[in-house]
Design an enzyme around this catalytic site. Structure first.
Site, PDB file in Angstrom:
ATOM      1  N   ARG A   1      -4.004 -14.868  -0.569  1.00  0.00           N
ATOM      2  CA  ARG A   1      -3.026 -14.560   0.477  1.00  0.00           C
ATOM      3  C   ARG A   1      -3.672 -14.803   1.841  1.00  0.00           C
ATOM      4  O   ARG A   1      -4.775 -14.311   2.101  1.00  0.00           O
ATOM      5  CB  ARG A   1      -2.555 -13.103   0.380  1.00  0.00           C
ATOM      6  CG  ARG A   1      -1.300 -12.829   1.181  1.00  0.00           C
ATOM      7  CD  ARG A   1      -0.884 -11.378   1.164  1.00  0.00           C
ATOM      8  NE  ARG A   1       0.576 -11.255   1.322  1.00  0.00           N
ATOM      9  CZ  ARG A   1       1.185 -10.120   1.680  1.00  0.00           C
ATOM     10  NH1 ARG A   1       0.475  -9.017   1.896  1.00  0.00           N
ATOM     11  NH2 ARG A   1       2.520 -10.069   1.798  1.00  0.00           N
TER      12      ARG A   1
ATOM     13  N   TYR B   1      -8.270  -8.166   7.424  1.00  0.00           N
ATOM     14  CA  TYR B   1      -9.310  -7.513   6.626  1.00  0.00           C
ATOM     15  C   TYR B   1     -10.531  -8.414   6.552  1.00  0.00           C
ATOM     16  O   TYR B   1     -10.581  -9.443   7.235  1.00  0.00           O
ATOM     17  CB  TYR B   1      -8.738  -7.087   5.262  1.00  0.00           C
ATOM     18  CG  TYR B   1      -7.670  -6.035   5.450  1.00  0.00           C
ATOM     19  CD1 TYR B   1      -6.328  -6.326   5.239  1.00  0.00           C
ATOM     20  CD2 TYR B   1      -7.992  -4.771   5.922  1.00  0.00           C
ATOM     21  CE1 TYR B   1      -5.340  -5.369   5.454  1.00  0.00           C
ATOM     22  CE2 TYR B   1      -7.018  -3.814   6.149  1.00  0.00           C
ATOM     23  CZ  TYR B   1      -5.698  -4.112   5.913  1.00  0.00           C
ATOM     24  OH  TYR B   1      -4.730  -3.177   6.151  1.00  0.00           O
TER      25      TYR B   1
ATOM     26  N   GLY C   1       8.618  -7.338  -0.081  1.00  0.00           N
ATOM     27  CA  GLY C   1       7.869  -6.078   0.004  1.00  0.00           C
ATOM     28  C   GLY C   1       8.790  -4.889  -0.054  1.00  0.00           C
ATOM     29  O   GLY C   1       9.145  -4.388  -1.130  1.00  0.00           O
TER      30      GLY C   1
ATOM     31  N   THR D   1       0.839  -1.196   0.000  1.00  0.00           N
ATOM     32  CA  THR D   1       0.000   0.000   0.000  1.00  0.00           C
ATOM     33  C   THR D   1       0.880   1.255   0.000  1.00  0.00           C
ATOM     34  O   THR D   1       1.798   1.363   0.796  1.00  0.00           O
ATOM     35  CB  THR D   1      -0.925  -0.012   1.231  1.00  0.00           C
ATOM     36  OG1 THR D   1      -1.901  -1.046   1.047  1.00  0.00           O
ATOM     37  CG2 THR D   1      -1.648   1.306   1.392  1.00  0.00           C
TER      38      THR D   1
ATOM     39  N   ASN E   1      -3.949  -5.605  12.483  1.00  0.00           N
ATOM     40  CA  ASN E   1      -5.315  -5.084  12.583  1.00  0.00           C
ATOM     41  C   ASN E   1      -6.148  -5.776  13.648  1.00  0.00           C
ATOM     42  O   ASN E   1      -7.356  -6.004  13.474  1.00  0.00           O
ATOM     43  CB  ASN E   1      -5.994  -5.130  11.213  1.00  0.00           C
ATOM     44  CG  ASN E   1      -5.385  -4.118  10.251  1.00  0.00           C
ATOM     45  OD1 ASN E   1      -5.268  -2.934  10.601  1.00  0.00           O
ATOM     46  ND2 ASN E   1      -4.952  -4.572   9.098  1.00  0.00           N
TER      47      ASN E   1
ATOM     48  N   ASN F   1      -4.172 -10.450   6.950  1.00  0.00           N
ATOM     49  CA  ASN F   1      -3.913  -9.196   7.655  1.00  0.00           C
ATOM     50  C   ASN F   1      -5.113  -8.514   8.304  1.00  0.00           C
ATOM     51  O   ASN F   1      -5.154  -7.289   8.393  1.00  0.00           O
ATOM     52  CB  ASN F   1      -3.196  -8.217   6.708  1.00  0.00           C
ATOM     53  CG  ASN F   1      -1.772  -8.669   6.444  1.00  0.00           C
ATOM     54  OD1 ASN F   1      -1.229  -9.476   7.197  1.00  0.00           O
ATOM     55  ND2 ASN F   1      -1.174  -8.181   5.374  1.00  0.00           N
TER      56      ASN F   1
ATOM     57  N   HIS G   1      -7.305 -11.145  -1.245  1.00  0.00           N
ATOM     58  CA  HIS G   1      -6.693 -10.712   0.016  1.00  0.00           C
ATOM     59  C   HIS G   1      -7.503 -11.316   1.173  1.00  0.00           C
ATOM     60  O   HIS G   1      -8.550 -10.805   1.548  1.00  0.00           O
ATOM     61  CB  HIS G   1      -6.676  -9.194   0.114  1.00  0.00           C
ATOM     62  CG  HIS G   1      -5.752  -8.661   1.182  1.00  0.00           C
ATOM     63  ND1 HIS G   1      -5.256  -9.435   2.202  1.00  0.00           N
ATOM     64  CD2 HIS G   1      -5.251  -7.410   1.389  1.00  0.00           C
ATOM     65  CE1 HIS G   1      -4.486  -8.715   2.988  1.00  0.00           C
ATOM     66  NE2 HIS G   1      -4.459  -7.465   2.513  1.00  0.00           N
TER      67      HIS G   1
ATOM     68  N   GLN H   1      -4.337  -7.359  -6.288  1.00  0.00           N
ATOM     69  CA  GLN H   1      -4.806  -7.889  -5.008  1.00  0.00           C
ATOM     70  C   GLN H   1      -6.186  -7.296  -4.700  1.00  0.00           C
ATOM     71  O   GLN H   1      -6.335  -6.068  -4.577  1.00  0.00           O
ATOM     72  CB  GLN H   1      -3.850  -7.578  -3.867  1.00  0.00           C
ATOM     73  CG  GLN H   1      -4.241  -8.336  -2.585  1.00  0.00           C
ATOM     74  CD  GLN H   1      -3.464  -7.935  -1.368  1.00  0.00           C
ATOM     75  OE1 GLN H   1      -3.380  -6.755  -1.042  1.00  0.00           O
ATOM     76  NE2 GLN H   1      -2.866  -8.923  -0.687  1.00  0.00           N
TER      77      GLN H   1
HETATM   78  C1  LIG Z   1      -3.182  -3.722   2.610  1.00  0.00           C
HETATM   79  C2  LIG Z   1      -2.362  -3.744   3.649  1.00  0.00           C
HETATM   80  C3  LIG Z   1      -2.012  -5.053   4.260  1.00  0.00           C
HETATM   81  O1  LIG Z   1      -2.349  -6.101   3.669  1.00  0.00           O
HETATM   82  O2  LIG Z   1      -1.402  -5.044   5.327  1.00  0.00           O
HETATM   83  C4  LIG Z   1      -1.765  -2.493   4.210  1.00  0.00           C
HETATM   84  C5  LIG Z   1      -2.571  -1.382   4.372  1.00  0.00           C
HETATM   85  C6  LIG Z   1      -2.021  -0.206   4.890  1.00  0.00           C
HETATM   86  C7  LIG Z   1      -0.675  -0.143   5.217  1.00  0.00           C
HETATM   87  C8  LIG Z   1       0.126  -1.273   5.042  1.00  0.00           C
HETATM   88  C9  LIG Z   1      -0.422  -2.455   4.542  1.00  0.00           C
END
Ligand SMILES: C=C(C(=O)O)c1ccccc1
Length: 371
Positions: free
Chosen positions: A230, A183, A324, A25, A238, A181, A178, A97
Site C-alpha cells: 500500500r 509510517y 474502509g 484500525t 501523519n 500514510n 504498509h 497489513q
Molecule cells: C494504520 C492507520 C493508517 O494507515 O492510517 C491508522 C491508524 C490509526 C487510526 C487510523 C488509521
C-alpha cells in the site's frame, strides 16, 4: 468488460469479487492479541472479495497505538489463527497489513519506554491513541523519535521477513506491506521526514532503498504472489510530504514492477479526505508501472462510492476497489452494493477502542429483514 462483482485472481490469491475491505484500525486488541470479538468482526465481513486486516505491528518497536494487534508473540499468532480459520470457513480470503509505525508512536508504547525510531530525529506533528489507567482512550502527541543507525536497518528488514513467515503460518492468504500514510517506510520515502546523509537518504534511489529491502525480504520468504503493498503518493497523513512526489513514486512503482506482486494498493489523495489533494496523476502512475513490466492487480482507495467503484472497474481504471468506513458499518457490503441496498450509518463515536458497540453490532440485510 469486467464488473466489480467478478472473481479475480491476484497473484496466488483468487477472490470472489473485486470489493476489498480496506485496513481499518479499531484499537480492540489489548496486549496486541487478537481476541474472540476480533474473530467475530472479521468473520462477519468474510463475504468481502478480500479482507485486508487492520494495520498489525511487526514488532513491539513497530507498535504505535494502544490496543492494536501484533504479529510478534505466540499469543497474537494464535489469535490470528482463529481469525483466519473463521474467515476461511465462510469462504473468505484475508491478508494481514504489516506495519511499523516509525515515529508515529509514544514512549509509553515503546520497549523500555524508549524513543520511537525513524529515519531522522524529526517529530511528527501528529497524534497517537493511548489507553488511560481507567481504560478510557485518549489521543496524545507523538513522541520525538531517534534516528535509526544504519546498522539497525537490516534488523528491521529481518523483522518484516519473520513477520511475513509468521503471517503465512497463522493462515493468512498473504500480506500487505504498509508503505503508506506516513509510517516508517513512508517516512524513509518522503523528503520532509528523511534528512539522512547516508545511502538511505538524499536521492530518490536512497530514500526508496529501505522499501525495496523490505519487499526483497518478504517476497523471498513467502513469494511475490502472496505480497501486496500500500502506497499513498501525496497523503499528508501523519505530517509527511515530499518535495516532488511524481518522480519519487514513479521510481517506486517502476521498481515494484520487477517483483510480480499480488497487488498494488494506492490511496488517492489525502487519506480519508480530499481525493484531489495535490492533483496527482494516478493513471500516469499505473501506466509507468505497467510500462516497466508490472502485472500486479491495481487496487484503488479513498472515498469511493458504489457508482465510482462500478465505473473504476468497468473502465479498466482499477482492478479492485478498497472500501474502509462502508465496511465498518456494513458487514455484508458486497451484497448491499450488488443490490444497491441502503447502507447503515457509521457510529462515529465508536470507531476506535471499546467493545461490540460500533464494531460487531451492525446489522446485515438478512438480520434487518428478520426484524
Ligand atoms: C494504520 C492507520 C493508517 O494507515 O492510517 C491508522 C491508524 C490509526 C487510526 C487510523 C488509521
Amino acid at each position: 468488460m469486467p464488473s466489480l462483482f467478478d472473481p479475480i485472481t491476484i497473484g496466488d490469491i483468487t477472490l470472489s469479487s473485486r470489493v476489498v475491505m480496506a485496513p481499518l484500525t479499531r484499537n480492540r486488541s489489548p496486549k496486541a492479541v487478537p481476541n474472540t470479538l476480533n474473530v467475530t468482526y472479521y468473520e462477519q465481513r468474510a463475504t468481502a472479495g478480500l479482507i485486508i486486516t487492520e494495520a498489525t505491528a511487526i514488532t513491539h518497536q513497530g507498535q504505535g497505538y494502544a490496543d492494536v494487534p501484533g504479529l510478534y508473540t505466540p499469543e497474537a499468532l494464535d489469535g490470528w489463527r482463529k481469525v483466519t480459520e473463521a474467515v476461511h470457513k465462510q469462504g473468505g480470503k484475508i491478508v494481514v497489513q504489516m506495519w511499523h509505525v516509525g515515529r508515529i508512536s509514544h514512549t509509553s508504547l515503546q520497549p523500555d519506554g524508549g524513543k520511537p525510531v525513524a529515519p531522522s530525529a524529526i517529530a511528527a506533528k501528529s497524534k497517537t491513541y493511548l489507553i488511560n489507567e481507567d481504560g478510557t482512550g485518549t489521543f496524545a502527541e507523538t513522541s520525538e523519535p531517534r534516528a535509526l543507525e544504519a546498522s539497525e536497518i537490516p534488523g528491521i528488514v529481518e523483522d518484516y521477513r519473520k513477520a511475513a513467515r509468521a503471517a503465512i503460518d497463522a493462515g493468512f492468504d498473504g500480506v500487505e506491506i504498509h508503505a503508506a500514510n506516513g509510517y516508517l517506510i513512508d517516512q524513509f520515502l518522503r523528503s520532509s521526514a528523511n534528512k539522512r546523509e547516508d545511502n538511505y537518504g538524499g536521492s530518490v534511489e536512497n530514500r526508496a532503498r529501505f522499501l525495496f529491502e523490505v519487499v526483497d525480504a518478504i517476497t523471498q520468504e513467502i513469494g511475490a504472489g502472496r505480497t501486496g503493498i500500500r502506497i499513498s503518493p501525496v497523503t499528508p497523513a501523519n505530517d509527511v510530504s515530499d518535495d516532488d512526489p511524481k518522480p519519487l513514486f514513479t521510481y517506486v512503482v517502476e521498481g515494484l514492477a520487477r517483483y510480480g506482486l499480488s497487488y498494488i494498493h494506492v490511496i488517492e489523495g489525502a487519506t480519508g479526505g480530499d481525493r484531489a489533494f495535490a492533483g496527482f496523476d494516478y493513471d500516469a502512475l499505473r501506466k509507468a508501472y505497467e510500462a516497466a513490466g508490472g502485472n500486479a492487480a491495481w487496487m484503488v482507495n479513498n472515498g469511493y462510492d458504489r457508482q465510482m467503484a462500478l465505473d473504476a472497474v468497468e473502465s479498466g481504471k482499477a482492478d479492485l476497489v478498497a472500501f474502509g468506513k462502508p465496511f465498518i458499518a456494513n458487514p455484508d457490503l458486497v451484497r448491499r452494493l450488488k443490490e444497491n441496498a441502503p447502507l447503515n450509518a457509521l457510529d462515529q463515536e465508536n470507531m476506535y477502542g471499546g467493545g461490540a458497540k460500533g464494531y460487531t453490532d451492525y446489522p446485515s440485510l438478512t438480520q434487518e429483514a428478520a426484524e
